[in-house]
Every structure is written in structure tokens, then in C-alpha cells.
Design a protein around this motif. Sequence first.
Motif, PDB file in Angstrom:
ATOM      1  N   UNK A  29       0.831  -1.198   0.000  1.00 16.09           N
ATOM      2  CA  UNK A  29       0.000   0.000   0.000  1.00 16.09           C
ATOM      3  C   UNK A  29       0.869   1.252   0.000  1.00 16.09           C
ATOM      4  N   UNK A  30       0.371   2.289  -0.631  1.00 16.06           N
ATOM      5  CA  UNK A  30       1.150   3.526  -0.726  1.00 16.06           C
ATOM      6  C   UNK A  30       0.352   4.716  -0.213  1.00 16.06           C
ATOM      7  N   UNK A  31      -0.272   4.550   0.913  1.00 19.74           N
ATOM      8  CA  UNK A  31      -1.029   5.645   1.527  1.00 19.74           C
ATOM      9  C   UNK A  31      -0.090   6.816   1.785  1.00 19.74           C
ATOM     10  N   UNK A  32      -0.543   8.013   1.442  1.00 18.54           N
ATOM     11  CA  UNK A  32       0.336   9.177   1.572  1.00 18.54           C
ATOM     12  C   UNK A  32      -0.099  10.148   2.669  1.00 18.54           C
ATOM     13  N   UNK A  33      -1.269   9.969   3.226  1.00 24.30           N
ATOM     14  CA  UNK A  33      -1.736  10.860   4.289  1.00 24.30           C
ATOM     15  C   UNK A  33      -1.240  10.303   5.620  1.00 24.30           C
ATOM     16  N   UNK A  34      -0.471  11.094   6.321  1.00 29.94           N
ATOM     17  CA  UNK A  34       0.129  10.666   7.595  1.00 29.94           C
ATOM     18  C   UNK A  34      -0.270  11.619   8.712  1.00 29.94           C
ATOM     19  N   UNK A  35       0.208  11.328   9.903  1.00 33.24           N
ATOM     20  CA  UNK A  35      -0.172  12.112  11.079  1.00 33.24           C
ATOM     21  C   UNK A  35       0.541  13.451  11.194  1.00 33.24           C
ATOM     22  N   UNK A  36       1.583  13.660  10.423  1.00 35.87           N
ATOM     23  CA  UNK A  36       2.272  14.948  10.455  1.00 35.87           C
ATOM     24  C   UNK A  36       2.619  15.363   9.037  1.00 35.87           C
ATOM     25  N   UNK A  37       2.835  16.652   8.861  1.00 41.27           N
ATOM     26  CA  UNK A  37       3.187  17.177   7.546  1.00 41.27           C
ATOM     27  C   UNK A  37       4.504  16.569   7.061  1.00 41.27           C
ATOM     28  N   UNK A  38       5.455  16.393   7.961  1.00 39.88           N
ATOM     29  CA  UNK A  38       6.746  15.812   7.595  1.00 39.88           C
ATOM     30  C   UNK A  38       6.592  14.372   7.099  1.00 39.88           C
ATOM     31  N   UNK A  39       5.811  13.555   7.812  1.00 39.68           N
ATOM     32  CA  UNK A  39       5.618  12.165   7.407  1.00 39.68           C
ATOM     33  C   UNK A  39       4.808  12.066   6.111  1.00 39.68           C
ATOM     34  N   UNK A  40       3.870  12.975   5.905  1.00 34.22           N
ATOM     35  CA  UNK A  40       3.116  13.012   4.647  1.00 34.22           C
ATOM     36  C   UNK A  40       4.064  13.338   3.499  1.00 34.22           C
ATOM     37  N   UNK A  41       4.956  14.288   3.709  1.00 34.76           N
ATOM     38  CA  UNK A  41       5.943  14.643   2.671  1.00 34.76           C
ATOM     39  C   UNK A  41       6.860  13.459   2.366  1.00 34.76           C
ATOM     40  N   UNK A  42       7.303  12.759   3.388  1.00 32.41           N
ATOM     41  CA  UNK A  42       8.166  11.597   3.203  1.00 32.41           C
ATOM     42  C   UNK A  42       7.436  10.496   2.424  1.00 32.41           C
ATOM     43  N   UNK A  43       6.172  10.239   2.764  1.00 32.92           N
ATOM     44  CA  UNK A  43       5.385   9.222   2.064  1.00 32.92           C
ATOM     45  C   UNK A  43       5.186   9.609   0.601  1.00 32.92           C
ATOM     46  N   UNK A  44       4.947  10.877   0.337  1.00 32.97           N
ATOM     47  CA  UNK A  44       4.775  11.357  -1.039  1.00 32.97           C
ATOM     48  C   UNK A  44       6.066  11.186  -1.831  1.00 32.97           C
ATOM     49  N   UNK A  45       7.193  11.475  -1.205  1.00 34.24           N
ATOM     50  CA  UNK A  45       8.489  11.287  -1.872  1.00 34.24           C
ATOM     51  C   UNK A  45       8.731   9.806  -2.176  1.00 34.24           C
ATOM     52  N   UNK A  46       8.321   8.933  -1.264  1.00 36.06           N
ATOM     53  CA  UNK A  46       8.491   7.494  -1.483  1.00 36.06           C
ATOM     54  C   UNK A  46       7.656   7.030  -2.674  1.00 36.06           C
ATOM     55  N   UNK A  47       6.430   7.515  -2.785  1.00 29.69           N
ATOM     56  CA  UNK A  47       5.581   7.146  -3.919  1.00 29.69           C
ATOM     57  C   UNK A  47       6.178   7.669  -5.219  1.00 29.69           C
ATOM     58  N   UNK A  48       6.731   8.867  -5.194  1.00 30.92           N
ATOM     59  CA  UNK A  48       7.405   9.402  -6.393  1.00 30.92           C
ATOM     60  C   UNK A  48       8.557   8.489  -6.816  1.00 30.92           C
ATOM     61  N   UNK A  49       9.291   7.960  -5.845  1.00 35.38           N
ATOM     62  CA  UNK A  49      10.386   7.031  -6.156  1.00 35.38           C
ATOM     63  C   UNK A  49       9.840   5.776  -6.836  1.00 35.38           C
ATOM     64  N   UNK A  50       8.726   5.263  -6.320  1.00 38.22           N
ATOM     65  CA  UNK A  50       8.122   4.069  -6.905  1.00 38.22           C
ATOM     66  C   UNK A  50       7.666   4.368  -8.335  1.00 38.22           C
TER      67      UNK A  50
END
Length: 106
Positions: free
Chosen positions: A50-71
Motif C-alpha cells: 500500500x502507498x497511503x500518503x496521508x500521515x499524522x504529520x506534515x513531515x511524514x506526509x511529505x516523506x510518504x509522497x516522496x516514497x511514492x514518487x520514487x516508486x
Amino acid sequence: MLQEAAAVVVGSGALGSSVAFHLAKAGMAPVALLDKHEIASQTSAQAAGLTSQIRHSQLMTRLATMAVDKIKNFTAETGEEMIYFQSGSLRIARSPEHEDQLRRAV
């Protein structure tokens, strides 16, 4: 079989594989990636692709979004084919506590 390496990474999960890839990309080669199982054969029970991008903090959301961009850019960056589907998700509150968690997350 590789006899010498500039770096040795133990564990071929998402983190270990990423570290090995980025070390090699940065010019530290050869890099040995070791695992007690077949390389990249195990999945985290928490991830399940799963590649959920909404996280509990703005920093973690940004990190998840960057990870999806890598994928998304994996094939272009590595030359190796990777089939990727961006799915949606749905969260359901099954109790008052879950409802409170969901409201805080939103």
C-alpha cells in the motif's frame, strides 16, 4: 560470487534495498546486499504494497509522497520494469475511539 565489497548491507527489505541502491548509485561499488531469505522476497505485514500518503504529520506526509514518487519513477531511474498501480483507500471508524483517531488524522 562477490568476494570483496565497498559496502555490505544486511537486510533486503525496503530500507536495506534502498540503502544498497543509493550507495551504488553514489559510486560506492560493489555493494553486497545480504539477507537470510531470498533477496526482496519478504514483505512487511504492515506495508502489503500500500502507498497511503496521508500521515499524522506534515513531515511524514511529505516523506510518504516522496516514497511514492520514487516508486513511480523506478523504471526510469533503474531501467528495471516495475508494475505499479496507485490505489485508493478507505478508513472506517468502527468505534468511538476509532472515530476520534480518524477526526484527528483528518
